[in-house]
Write a protein that holds these residues in place. Structure first.
Motif: not given
Ligand SMILES: Cc1cc2nc3c(=O)[nH]c(=O)nc-3n(C[C@H](O)[C@H](O)[C@H](O)COP(=O)(O)OP(=O)(O)OC[C@H]3O[C@@H](n4cnc5c(N)ncnc54)[C@H](O)[C@@H]3O)c2cc1C
Length: 461
Positions: A342-350, A411-424
């Protein structure tokens, strides 16, 4: 089909015996859950052969799944619809190192780490640093727009892609970009290929922008008793010092312990519950010596009970190796797991760690967590405990992931930051995107690949 392919690539570049195809039936996602066999594996040696394979496949409506190093974590290289696996492993030549333009041109099957080995003697450096760099290919990095441990300062793979040769599903070979740093002529098709997960065409050759090798590097490891304090320190390190580190990695105790035991390594992590790995680099030693105490101070002010500085290459590599080996170590200790990205805006990481602690408790599971915290990108591995039956485990994954992805989206994030959608992540992707975005993406796919032969069954149906 096999006869036609054999005529294109020759008998030493084709596998037709299913008992020899196991390696090509999966990537690094959980094998049992996602594995699927192709009908044939081919190993083209040049772009013309790729073109002939794709023309044949397009004419006969045969699915083609491009494959790099097979280190993907979203099932992208798995041939879910059978057909042809097109492995780039024999296209591994370094074509040109151009010192004057600071570029390197390579075939797509070059192992990422080999690029740096080749250009180092010219004082140059490729800034891509996925943790799998010793086994993934540059073509796979482009197809996934891979991030990694240095993206916080240097950005992700796409930033370094100047030129691409791509073979389209219909067989045409096109050249996008070149050695230009700037080029705004028309739509940016090169950037469309970057991150397209092998669904729009096969990347055959790549020209990358290089940087001068940094003259000085240091790695700090900061130890925390409290996981929430460690992650909360991440944005403060940058805001309070004004310094953007080269890498800012978070690792919890379970991740570090698993990796150390896997490597038989002993890092002085004492009683820490979490560790931050902070790398700095720059053009001179003095400046770095001025910067790292400032970062150490911010860590201590925010809960670190100890900060070590590794300023020699061997110690730096020991610490990075522990970080790089976490996914493999966790997979060895817990073969049944769901690896998330997962990836979120840096300010939301805490806010992420306290939330994940709640999920662990609610679903009675362990979620070791580590990752590129400086980018807001965390890898969480949901673990199947011995007590969970298979049915409980499947239900648990679904319920926990629904909550995790729901919170990330909030939080305005995304379900993948670098591994991609693919099949999973296919199911979640269509829920994550708006309908107009999804429709536009499907139209793009159709424009490139009217017969849907390129990596079908990935990203969306
Ligand atoms: C231990 C470990 C650590 C990792 N660390 C990171 C990390 O730090 N950052 C990160 O981003 N990822 C990481 N990954 C995930 C993975 O390594 C990356 O996604 C990598 O970019 C995949 O490259 P690959 O060559 O192995 O591609 P593969 O797994 O073979 O394929 C991935 C996708 O790319 C497509 N593809 C491959 N080659 C081509 C081509 N030439 N043309 C068109 N499509 C192609 C495939 O069809 C598939 O959809 C890690 C994985 C592991 C196992």
């Amino acid at each position: 089909m096999n006869h036609a392919l054999l005529n294109i690539v020759g008998s030493s570049n084709i596998i037709t015996d299913p008992s020899l195809m196991t390696d090509y039936s999966h990537d690094e996602t959980s094998v049992e859950q996602y594995a699927s066999y192709p009908d044939v594996v081919v190993f083209p040696e040049n772009s013309e052969q790729i073109s002939a394979i794709l023309k044949y496949a397009n004419e006969h409506l045969i699915p083609v799944t491009p494959r790099g190093g097979g280190t993907g974590l979203s099932g992208g290289a798995i041939p879910v619809k059978g057909g042809i696996v097109l492995s780039l492993e024999k296209m591994n030549r370094i074509i040109e190192i151009d010192e004057a333009n600071m570029t390197v041109t390579v075939e797509a099957g070059v192992i990422t780490n080999d690029i740096n080995k080749a250009v180092a003697q010219h004082g140059l450096y490729f800034a891509g640093y996925p943790m799998s760099l010793q086994s993934c290919f540059i073509g796979g990095n482009i197809a996934e727009n891979a991030g990694g441990g240095k993206a916080i300062k240097y950005g992700v793979t796409g930033r370094y892609v100047l030129g691409l040769e791509v073979v389209l599903p219909t067989g045409e070979i096109i050249n996008l970009g070149g050695k230009l740093v700037k080029d705004v002529a028309g739509y940016d098709l090169k950037s469309l290929i970057v991150g397209s997960e092998g669904t729009l065409g096969v990347v055959s050759t790549v020209t990358l922008k290089l940087l001068p090798i940094p003259k000085a590097t240091a790695v700090l490891s900061a130890l925390f008793e409290d996981v929430a304090a460690a992650i909360a320190a991440v944005p403060k390190i940058m805001i309070n010092t004004g310094i953007i580190p080269t890498g800012l990695e978070y690792m919890d105790r379970q991740s570090v312990e698993a990796s150390c035991s896997f490597l038989d390594e002993k890092l002085p992590v004492k009683e820490s519950e979490a560790m931050l790995l902070i790398e700095l680099d720059g053009s001179d030693e003095d400046r770095l010596e001025d910067e790292y105490p400032k970062i150490g101070d911010v860590c201590e002010e925010n809960g670190a009970f100890e900060v070590f500085v590794a300023d020699n290459a061997a110690t730096r590599e020991r610490i990075w190796k522990v970080r790089r080996s976490i996914p493999e170590a966790l997979r060895t200790s817990h073969p049944e797991q769901s690896a998330e990205d997962i990836v979120v805006p840096i300010s939301c990481i805490p806010r992420m760690i306290p939330f994940l602690k709640g999920i662990e408790k609610k679903y009675d599971t362990d979620i070791p967590c580590f990752g590129h915290a400086g980018d807001g990108n965390l890898h969480l591995h949901l673990m199947k405990n011995k007590e969970h039956s298979q049915e409980e485990w499947i239900a648990l994954q679904k319920a926990a992931l629904d909550e995790i992805y729901g919170f990330v989206t909030e939080l305005g994030g995304s379900i993948t930051g670098e591994h991609g959608i693919g099949l999973k992540r296919k199911k979640y992707f269509s829920e994550h995107l708006s309908q107009p975005e999804l429709t536009l993406m499907k139209k793009i796919k159709q424009a490139f690949d009217p017969n849907n032969i390129m990596n079908p069954g990935k990203i969306f149906d």
